[in-house]
Write a protein that holds these residues in place. Sequence first.
Motif, PDB file in Angstrom:
ATOM      1  N   GLN A  98       0.726  -1.308  -0.086  1.00 54.29           N
ATOM      2  CA  GLN A  98       0.108   0.084  -0.012  1.00 54.29           C
ATOM      3  C   GLN A  98       0.929   1.076  -0.186  1.00 54.29           C
ATOM      4  O   GLN A  98       1.722   1.173   1.261  1.00 54.29           O
ATOM      5  CB  GLN A  98      -1.031  -0.050   1.087  1.00 54.29           C
ATOM      6  CG  GLN A  98      -1.914   1.144   1.281  1.00 54.29           C
ATOM      7  CD  GLN A  98      -2.563   1.198   2.853  1.00 54.29           C
ATOM      8  OE1 GLN A  98      -1.963   1.694   3.689  1.00 54.29           O
ATOM      9  NE2 GLN A  98      -3.839   0.685   2.555  1.00 54.29           N
ATOM     10  N   HIS A 105      -2.727   3.961  -2.257  1.00 52.59           N
ATOM     11  CA  HIS A 105      -2.836   3.211  -3.549  1.00 52.59           C
ATOM     12  C   HIS A 105      -2.527   1.626  -3.265  1.00 52.59           C
ATOM     13  O   HIS A 105      -1.648   1.414  -2.699  1.00 52.59           O
ATOM     14  CB  HIS A 105      -2.087   3.498  -4.747  1.00 52.59           C
ATOM     15  CG  HIS A 105      -2.358   4.936  -5.074  1.00 52.59           C
ATOM     16  ND1 HIS A 105      -3.289   5.457  -5.914  1.00 52.59           N
ATOM     17  CD2 HIS A 105      -1.525   6.199  -4.661  1.00 52.59           C
ATOM     18  CE1 HIS A 105      -3.250   6.841  -6.275  1.00 52.59           C
ATOM     19  NE2 HIS A 105      -2.321   7.115  -5.375  1.00 52.59           N
ATOM     20  N   ASP A 106      -3.174   0.737  -3.780  1.00 50.31           N
ATOM     21  CA  ASP A 106      -2.966  -0.743  -3.839  1.00 50.31           C
ATOM     22  C   ASP A 106      -2.148  -1.267  -4.664  1.00 50.31           C
ATOM     23  O   ASP A 106      -2.546  -0.928  -5.794  1.00 50.31           O
ATOM     24  CB  ASP A 106      -4.189  -1.537  -3.264  1.00 50.31           C
ATOM     25  CG  ASP A 106      -4.841  -1.126  -2.101  1.00 50.31           C
ATOM     26  OD1 ASP A 106      -6.267  -1.066  -1.905  1.00 50.31           O
ATOM     27  OD2 ASP A 106      -4.128  -0.577  -1.082  1.00 50.31           O
ATOM     28  N   HIS A 107      -1.223  -2.008  -4.434  1.00 50.96           N
ATOM     29  CA  HIS A 107      -0.475  -2.826  -5.718  1.00 50.96           C
ATOM     30  C   HIS A 107      -0.234  -4.134  -5.306  1.00 50.96           C
ATOM     31  O   HIS A 107      -0.043  -4.607  -4.072  1.00 50.96           O
ATOM     32  CB  HIS A 107       1.037  -2.021  -5.789  1.00 50.96           C
ATOM     33  CG  HIS A 107       0.830  -0.665  -5.526  1.00 50.96           C
ATOM     34  ND1 HIS A 107       0.606   0.215  -6.741  1.00 50.96           N
ATOM     35  CD2 HIS A 107       0.990   0.109  -4.745  1.00 50.96           C
ATOM     36  CE1 HIS A 107       0.534   1.564  -6.603  1.00 50.96           C
ATOM     37  NE2 HIS A 107       0.857   1.744  -5.227  1.00 50.96           N
TER      38      HIS A 107
END
Length: 118
Positions: A98, A105-107
Motif C-alpha cells: 500500500q 494506492h494498492d499494488h
Amino acid sequence: QVQLVESGGGLVQAGGSLRLSCAASGSFFRINVMGWYRQAPGKQRELVAQITSGGSTNYADSVKGRFTTSRDNAKNTVYLQMNSLKPEDTAVYFCYAQSFKWAVHDHWGQGTQVTVSS
C-alpha cells in the motif's frame, strides 16, 4: 506507478524452508503496509502475513509460528521466511503493498509459485 518484483518461490519438500522477497519501486512518498497473500487452486486469495512501516505484524492462524515476515524500509522490500512447510501451503504467493502519494494506492506483484511436496 509502482512495481512489485517478487522472487524466491519454488519446489520444496514438506518440512523444508523457503524465503520470498518483494521489492517495491516507482513513484511514491512512502510505503505503508506490505504483505503476502496466497491463492491455491479453486480457493480464494487469503492473507498470509502483513507488516506495517513501523514493524507491526499480522499473520494468518494457519502460518503462525512457522512463517515470519520482515521488511527493510530503506530498500522498500518485504520478506517472508517460511519454515516447516506443509503441502497445504502450496499456492501462488502474491506480494502486496500500500503506497501513499496524494492518496492511498494498492499494488500487487505478479505472483510466485510455492509447491510443497509430501
